[in-house]
Design a protein around this motif. Structure first.
Motif, short mmCIF file in Angstrom:
data_model
loop_
_atom_site.label_atom_id
_atom_site.label_comp_id
_atom_site.label_asym_id
_atom_site.label_seq_id
_atom_site.Cartn_x
_atom_site.Cartn_y
_atom_site.Cartn_z
N TYR A 241 28.38 -1.76 19.70
CA TYR A 241 26.79 -1.67 19.34
C TYR A 241 26.96 -0.25 19.53
N GLU A 242 26.95 0.96 18.94
CA GLU A 242 25.98 2.42 18.61
C GLU A 242 24.62 2.23 19.05
N ARG A 243 24.97 3.65 20.01
CA ARG A 243 23.75 4.02 20.05
C ARG A 243 22.84 5.13 19.84
N SER A 244 21.57 4.79 19.45
CA SER A 244 20.92 5.76 18.63
C SER A 244 19.77 6.41 19.83
N THR A 245 19.66 7.64 20.08
CA THR A 245 17.61 8.09 20.49
C THR A 245 16.87 7.74 19.46
N ALA A 246 17.05 7.47 18.43
CA ALA A 246 15.51 7.48 18.19
C ALA A 246 15.26 5.80 17.72
N ALA A 247 16.00 4.88 17.46
CA ALA A 247 16.02 3.16 17.62
C ALA A 247 15.83 2.72 19.11
N ARG A 248 15.34 2.04 19.18
CA ARG A 248 14.46 0.93 19.81
C ARG A 248 15.68 0.52 20.53
N ALA A 249 15.31 0.70 21.94
CA ALA A 249 16.45 0.68 23.14
C ALA A 249 17.21 0.99 22.92
N GLY A 250 17.68 1.55 22.08
CA GLY A 250 18.82 3.07 21.66
C GLY A 250 19.90 1.91 21.40
N ILE A 251 19.01 1.29 20.58
CA ILE A 251 20.40 0.81 20.04
C ILE A 251 20.67 1.09 18.30
N GLY A 252 21.73 1.51 17.81
CA GLY A 252 21.44 1.98 16.68
C GLY A 252 22.07 1.14 15.42
N ARG A 253 23.01 0.55 16.41
CA ARG A 253 23.41 -0.08 15.30
C ARG A 253 24.26 -1.54 16.10
N LEU A 254 24.49 -2.94 15.94
CA LEU A 254 25.04 -3.74 16.10
C LEU A 254 27.08 -3.69 15.59
N LEU A 255 27.90 -3.94 16.45
CA LEU A 255 28.82 -4.74 15.63
C LEU A 255 29.50 -5.93 15.42
N LEU A 256 30.05 -6.79 13.85
CA LEU A 256 29.94 -7.77 14.21
C LEU A 256 31.68 -7.85 13.60
#
Length: 352
Positions: A241-256
């Protein structure tokens, strides 16, 4: 929990309820009817994905339900509810279990799907997952209902060699159409396949199922049942996954990733479909699987990699020219006991 539906007499006079044993001693002059042993478990018949509905009178149609595939075993002394992988989830669906006790039959095996319906009556996999406490959760779902679409065993008789039309005739007596209990009939729809698919898509449904009306029940994905989807929805493994300071729980994007042979291939990411609750649950699971070795080649500098243990159900519109998911949305984690199959890449995907 719903009130018990009024039992409908099955293949008997209206004033004679169905019993699994004779109500009077058998006439010794009459031969014993051979009874088939009740299978402990039956591998499910699985639908083969097709782009368009089949043509001809050999096919019948149903709505495609978005939930957990289950078989309900009504046995002489108990009710068992088994997942596609053969795990016993009887205690997780108490309303379905109770409804099975009320069915007017001695022994039976029903094939169907556990679903939770939204306010418009559409099955919603995310709502089902929430009702069960998420992947690995142990909650009992009081919201789930069972949509029955096949009858594999009936009062001592194995029906798998019978044609679908015969099995459906018995099922519709056992689970009448139009019922609102916790076990309901997935009704066959008389319609042109293309028109039904268009209507299903217009109403926001996942798609339709086509079944060959003269086919026996055969385990596996052999083409007797076909699925035609409005929106693509498949299972992919989470590899980071990629972190994000704005997204919930710090998950900006899951990598699949999808499977290709014995390896995983990166197919892009998903950054929508999370809510506050499932995002924090997901982050907790991901942080317990951290690794420095990616399961597939990923050109993302900010990626945080995890062991490929979590399988996510992803809704998407299409594939890009470089074999990545287009307009992907996260729907939830598949439970390992559901025996979900990770999407397998082929040359057509890579050339789309």
């Amino acid at each position: 929990m719903t009130k018990p539906p009024k039992p409908k007499p099955l293949l008997q006079d209206a004033d004679k309820p169905v019993r699994s044993r004779p109500s009077k001693p058998r006439d010794p002059a009459q031969p014993n009817l051979p009874l088939d042993p009740m299978p402990d478990r039956i591998e499910p018949c699985l639908a083969l994905l097709k782009a368009r509905p089949p043509k001809g009178d050999d096919w019948v149609y149903e709505i495609k339900w978005d939930g957990y595939r289950l078989s309900v075993h009504i046995e002489p002394t108990r009710i068992r509810i088994l997942t596609r992988g053969g795990h016993d989830w009887s205690d997780r669906f108490p309303a379905i279990k109770q409804a099975a006790l009320w069915l007017p039959v001695g022994t039976a095996i029903l094939d169907g799907e556990a679903v939770v319906l939204d306010e418009k009556g559409r099955s919603d996999f995310g709502l089902l997952q929430q009702s069960l406490g998420g992947r690995g959760g142990k909650k009992m779902s009081s919201d789930a209902i069972f949509m029955a679409f096949d009858l594999l065993y009936f009062d001592g008789h194995d029906l798998r060699k019978s044609e679908l039309d015969v099995r459906r005739h018995l099922l519709e007596d056992l689970v009448p159409a139009g019922g609102l209990g916790d076990i309901r009939l997935s009704e066959e729809i008389e319609a042109d396949g293309d028109q039904l698919l268009a209507s299903a898509c217009e109403h926001g449904l996942e798609g339709i199922i086509a079944k060959r009306r003269d086919a026996p029940y055969r385990s596996g994905r052999l083409g007797d049942w076909l699925k035609i989807k409005c929106i693509q929805s498949d299972s992919f493994v989470i590899i980071g996954y990629e972190r994000s300071t704005a997204a919930r729980a710090g998950i900006g994007r899951l990598l699949l990733a999808a499977r290709k042979g014995k390896k995983f291939v990166y197919v892009g990411g998903v950054g929508t479909g999370f809510n506050e609750r499932n995002a924090y649950e997901l982050r907790e699971k991901l942080d317990g699987l951290l690794t420095s070795t990616p399961a597939a080649a990923v050109d993302r500098k900010a990626a945080i990699f995890v062991k490929p243990k979590l399988i996510a159900e992803i809704e998407y519109r299409a594939w890009t020219d470089d074999a990545k998911l287009r307009h992907a949305s996260y729907k939830g984690l598949r439970d390992k006991q559901d025996n979900a199959v990770v999407y397998a890449m082929n040359d057509a995907d890579e050339g789309s």
